[in-house]
Design a protein around this motif. Structure first.
Motif, PDB file in Angstrom:
ATOM      1  N   SER A 289       5.607  -1.422   7.468  1.00  0.00           N
ATOM      2  CA  SER A 289       4.448  -2.071   8.078  1.00  0.00           C
ATOM      3  C   SER A 289       3.212  -1.230   7.820  1.00  0.00           C
ATOM      4  N   SER A 290       2.069  -1.892   7.745  1.00  0.00           N
ATOM      5  CA  SER A 290       0.812  -1.182   7.553  1.00  0.00           C
ATOM      6  C   SER A 290       0.062  -1.187   8.875  1.00  0.00           C
ATOM      7  N   ALA A 291      -0.115   0.002   9.451  1.00  0.00           N
ATOM      8  CA  ALA A 291      -0.754   0.088  10.762  1.00  0.00           C
ATOM      9  C   ALA A 291      -2.269   0.061  10.667  1.00  0.00           C
ATOM     10  N   ASN A 292      -2.777   0.334   9.453  1.00  0.00           N
ATOM     11  CA  ASN A 292      -4.227   0.487   9.322  1.00  0.00           C
ATOM     12  C   ASN A 292      -4.897  -0.670   8.604  1.00  0.00           C
ATOM     13  N   ALA A 293      -4.163  -1.744   8.307  1.00  0.00           N
ATOM     14  CA  ALA A 293      -4.753  -2.857   7.560  1.00  0.00           C
ATOM     15  C   ALA A 293      -4.235  -4.161   8.117  1.00  0.00           C
ATOM     16  N   VAL A 294      -5.049  -5.207   7.968  1.00  0.00           N
ATOM     17  CA  VAL A 294      -4.600  -6.536   8.340  1.00  0.00           C
ATOM     18  C   VAL A 294      -3.486  -6.945   7.393  1.00  0.00           C
ATOM     19  N   GLY A 295      -2.369  -7.429   7.909  1.00  0.00           N
ATOM     20  CA  GLY A 295      -1.256  -7.827   7.064  1.00  0.00           C
ATOM     21  C   GLY A 295      -0.228  -6.716   6.986  1.00  0.00           C
ATOM     22  N   ARG A 296       0.462  -6.626   5.844  1.00  0.00           N
ATOM     23  CA  ARG A 296       1.573  -5.697   5.744  1.00  0.00           C
ATOM     24  C   ARG A 296       1.814  -5.283   4.303  1.00  0.00           C
ATOM     25  N   VAL A 297       2.369  -4.132   4.113  1.00  0.00           N
ATOM     26  CA  VAL A 297       2.840  -3.683   2.813  1.00  0.00           C
ATOM     27  C   VAL A 297       4.257  -4.203   2.652  1.00  0.00           C
ATOM     28  N   VAL A 298       4.534  -4.894   1.578  1.00  0.00           N
ATOM     29  CA  VAL A 298       5.870  -5.451   1.387  1.00  0.00           C
ATOM     30  C   VAL A 298       6.646  -4.731   0.301  1.00  0.00           C
ATOM     31  N   GLN A 299       5.997  -3.860  -0.459  1.00  0.00           N
ATOM     32  CA  GLN A 299       6.704  -3.131  -1.510  1.00  0.00           C
ATOM     33  C   GLN A 299       5.886  -1.906  -1.893  1.00  0.00           C
ATOM     34  N   ARG A 300       6.540  -0.750  -1.968  1.00  0.00           N
ATOM     35  CA  ARG A 300       5.840   0.475  -2.375  1.00  0.00           C
ATOM     36  C   ARG A 300       6.483   0.977  -3.657  1.00  0.00           C
ATOM     37  N   LEU A 301       5.650   1.216  -4.667  1.00  0.00           N
ATOM     38  CA  LEU A 301       6.125   1.541  -5.999  1.00  0.00           C
ATOM     39  C   LEU A 301       5.370   2.733  -6.553  1.00  0.00           C
ATOM     40  N   GLU A 302       5.641   3.094  -7.793  1.00  0.00           N
ATOM     41  CA  GLU A 302       5.085   4.329  -8.346  1.00  0.00           C
ATOM     42  C   GLU A 302       4.154   4.112  -9.541  1.00  0.00           C
ATOM     43  N   GLU A 303       3.885   2.876  -9.913  1.00  0.00           N
ATOM     44  CA  GLU A 303       2.967   2.582 -11.008  1.00  0.00           C
ATOM     45  C   GLU A 303       2.155   1.350 -10.632  1.00  0.00           C
ATOM     46  N   PRO A 304       1.080   1.065 -11.377  1.00  0.00           N
ATOM     47  CA  PRO A 304       0.312  -0.146 -11.086  1.00  0.00           C
ATOM     48  C   PRO A 304       1.155  -1.408 -11.227  1.00  0.00           C
ATOM     49  N   VAL A 305       0.909  -2.373 -10.359  1.00  0.00           N
ATOM     50  CA  VAL A 305       1.596  -3.658 -10.429  1.00  0.00           C
ATOM     51  C   VAL A 305       1.177  -4.404 -11.686  1.00  0.00           C
ATOM     52  N   GLY A 306       2.156  -4.967 -12.404  1.00  0.00           N
ATOM     53  CA  GLY A 306       1.847  -5.759 -13.586  1.00  0.00           C
ATOM     54  C   GLY A 306       1.892  -7.244 -13.318  1.00  0.00           C
ATOM     55  N   ALA A 307       2.807  -7.682 -12.437  1.00  0.00           N
ATOM     56  CA  ALA A 307       2.932  -9.102 -12.118  1.00  0.00           C
ATOM     57  C   ALA A 307       3.616  -9.240 -10.777  1.00  0.00           C
ATOM     58  N   ILE A 308       3.443 -10.405 -10.162  1.00  0.00           N
ATOM     59  CA  ILE A 308       4.075 -10.688  -8.878  1.00  0.00           C
ATOM     60  C   ILE A 308       4.859 -11.986  -8.989  1.00  0.00           C
ATOM     61  N   ALA A 309       6.108 -11.970  -8.537  1.00  0.00           N
ATOM     62  CA  ALA A 309       6.933 -13.176  -8.447  1.00  0.00           C
ATOM     63  C   ALA A 309       7.109 -13.502  -6.976  1.00  0.00           C
ATOM     64  N   VAL A 310       7.086 -14.782  -6.649  1.00  0.00           N
ATOM     65  CA  VAL A 310       7.251 -15.219  -5.265  1.00  0.00           C
ATOM     66  C   VAL A 310       8.559 -15.988  -5.168  1.00  0.00           C
TER      67      VAL A 310
END
Length: 290
Positions: free
Chosen positions: A55-76
């Motif tokens: 959960s993200s305590a400091n932002a509206v919404g939430r973190v759903v995935q934490r990774l180690e490089e920039p995101v290239g694409a998102i699948a839903v």
């Protein structure tokens, strides 16, 4: 650098998902991503797929995935609309099954892996050893990749993800930097450091034609896009220093329709997909370094 991506509320004052349902855990299959929310990229990692759902305590919404490089694409995913990310060395292979294609792994193989767990479900070995730069998926289950060797490699997979057919395409004189595909037309377009783009018939694994952008000597084709509606093609030719890009619009037959020079580096391009005959018509959208 550790980065993450999350779901942010579209309108100020909306109740954050974690507050609306304290028992819902970020990334759960049943997590409800409301229609009024937007997926927003903040970062991500494809290779290790080391996911920390929090959960993200400091932002509206939430973190759903934490990774180690920039995101290239998102699948839903269909189940609850849960988003999953890939990175720069991966492309989404099957959104329904939440699978991705990973390339440039340590043994130069190509892996089809779960977006949920990172576990490989199929491994492909290149027909020609290559350091891969790009990949695109042509439905159903056809994979096109390009790399430093100048070759374009094509795999057609059966429902069990075993190779049913494959081929190597020759035509470029330097590294293949980008690729896109349009399943409706059965074609792929690759861009190369040799300054050209090539249109390929991926079903028959044949060269169709080369596109040579005008007044672009010494400029690599660094991005390509295909219209799923008309089959029109966009090529982006770039000179890094000084930053300059030429964007060309081509018909599906390879006729140059228009081009424009930007005194900036164009990183990516895409087509809108309004049906033919609509009064708004279709547009080309470009993302610039600035």
């Amino acid at each position: 650098t550790v980065a993450s991506f999350g779901v942010l509320a579209a309108a100020a004052g909306e109740t954050p998902p974690d507050e609306a349902n304290p028992e819902a855990q970020p990334g759960d299959d049943g997590a409800d991503v409301g229609a009024s929310e937007l997926s927003m990229v903040i970062g991500g990692d494809p290779m290790s797929l080391r996911k920390t759902l929090e959960s993200s305590a400091n932002a509206v919404g939430r973190v759903v995935q934490r990774l180690e490089e920039p995101v290239g694409a998102i699948a839903v995913g269909r189940e609850g609309g849960t988003p999953f990310a890939t990175g720069a060395r991966a492309v989404v292979f099957d959104e329904q099954r939440l699978q991705q294609v990973l390339f440039r792994v340590w043994d130069l193989s190509i892996q089809i892996a779960s977006l949920r767990t990172g576990r490989a479900v199929s491994t492909l070995y290149p027909l020609h050893q290559d350091v891969l730069n790009c990949a695109a998926v042509v439905e159903p289950r056809t994979l096109v990749v390009g790399g430093q060797s100048t070759l374009v490699q094509v795999w057609q997979l059966d429902p069990s993800l075993h190779v049913s057919d494959s081929g190597v395409l020759h035509g470029h004189a330097d590294a293949v930097l980008c690729v896109c595909a349009a399943a409706a037309y059965g074609i792929a377009v690759t861009g190369s450091a040799d300054g050209t783009a090539i249109v390929w018939d991926v079903n028959r694994k044949l060269y169709i034609q080369s596109l040579v952008p005008p007044d672009c000597d010494g400029m690599a084709v660094t991005a390509v896009a295909l219209s799923s509606v008309s089959g029109a093609i966009v090529t982006v030719s770039t000179r890094q220093s000084p930053g300059q890009s030429t964007v060309c619009l081509w018909s599906i037959n390879g006729d140059l329709l228009s081009h424009r020079v930007f005194h900036d580096v164009v990183r990516c391009a895409a087509f809108t997909s309004v049906p033919l005959g609509h009064p708004l018509g279709n547009r080309v959208i470009c993302g610039l370094a600035s």
